[in-house]
Write an enzyme that holds these catalytic residues in place. Sequence first.
Site, PDB file in Angstrom:
ATOM      1  N   HIS A 145       0.813  -1.218   0.000  1.00  0.00           N
ATOM      2  CA  HIS A 145       0.000   0.000   0.000  1.00  0.00           C
ATOM      3  C   HIS A 145       0.847   1.269   0.000  1.00  0.00           C
ATOM      4  CE1 HIS A 145      -3.510   2.343   0.173  1.00  0.00           C
ATOM      5  NE2 HIS A 145      -4.204   1.674   1.069  1.00  0.00           N
ATOM      6  N   ASP A 371     -10.715  -6.902 -18.529  1.00  0.00           N
ATOM      7  CA  ASP A 371     -10.845  -7.965 -19.528  1.00  0.00           C
ATOM      8  C   ASP A 371      -9.484  -8.189 -20.183  1.00  0.00           C
ATOM      9  OD1 ASP A 371     -11.382  -9.622 -21.655  1.00  0.00           O
ATOM     10  OD2 ASP A 371     -12.847  -8.299 -22.594  1.00  0.00           O
TER      11      ASP A 371
END
Length: 424
Positions: A145, A371
């Site tokens: 992070h 995708d």
Amino acid sequence: MMLKPVYRVPHPLAGNKVQLTVFDRAAIDTYVPIAFAYPAPAPSNEALKEGLLRAIAPYPHLLGRFAVDGHGRRFLHLNNEGVLVIEVDVPADLADVLATGGGMTPVVAGFYPTVPEESVGAALLQVKLSRYRCGGLLLGVISHHHIADGTAASSFYCAWAAAVREGKDFDVPSPFIDRAATAVPRSTPKLVFDHRSIEFKRSSSQAHAVLPMEKIKNITVHFPAEFIAELKSRVGARCSTFQCLLAHVWKKVTAARGLSPDEFTRVRVAINCRGRASPPVPMDFFGNMVLWAFPRLQVRDLLGLSYGAVVGGIHEAVARIDGEYIQSYVDFGGVADANGEELAATATVGTMLCPDIEVDSWLGFTAHQLDFGTGPPSAFLPWLPVEGMMVFVPSRTAKGSVDLFMALAEDHVAAFNEIRYSLD
């Protein structure tokens, strides 16, 4: 295996030692796990690795390593050490595994690479490609992070998907990566707000308990478009999907926890500061640039107020995170650096935020952006290691619907599930 892109010419930042900004240090000091499920026919491992090498070349921070300077402070060495990729074959069908993998079970934990016990020297981006006998794929990723916030990480994953989907002719866009430009203190710092107690250290009265990880349950709630429309009608004024859902979930989580009416509860709302800073930072900045708004109410008021009133309180708190607030925070970081002060985020893995909650929104991203060429993911599987933490994500099953991923103490899950759709 460790994957490293080969640069035709050295990256302009090659070899640099980059100090963490005050935004980096406010982020929780841990790896963030996330997994995407792709049913057969899924992209091949080779296509994913080739696309990863192309996509990550403009992101040298993901290829570097944490190191420690002579004062014991962590910095980022852009040494192109690479990304760790693990490939495994699983003798099971993906659909069966997903059907039994709800919550943070041992099955779900295996979707990701094992989080390193020590981040210094470890790969900051690690990928696990789990190939199932049905041909399906679980793409599990952990990234630290302190390298990127949710907006930046999501943008990188979308670039990776595009690189695989579009092939070798795809020109991966270069993000804005000048970290230092996002945190420039004024020549005469002006600390308008008490950032030490807001973003960093807490007083003993604010300290949160630590809960064993097995007592923190990750749950998913689907909010259909029709439910969201009804919520908005009850607000009685123009409001965002995020704000009306947050008001609803805040009410229901508070009720499920059985808190005293006299107690106070607040929400830690993640705010993307890129466009709010003065001057603004490019929206494609790769790094951390998040601060938090803190709407706060007494329990009796939160449960008794209308949706419109609660949404109004959230909106007012968010509006306070403006250019002046952000610059004051940057000035605070500059003063801390000048004094050699170490700043650490308040939340750690296993923290129990109750009576509070923390929320982030990924509603700006859609499954279709992930995708890789064979269709969007059939499932999205984050892991939230802090009780009371939650994130809103666009549902891939129905347009206009939203999925909520949330971590709750196991003692509160049943009560929450009973009332999560109640509009009383």
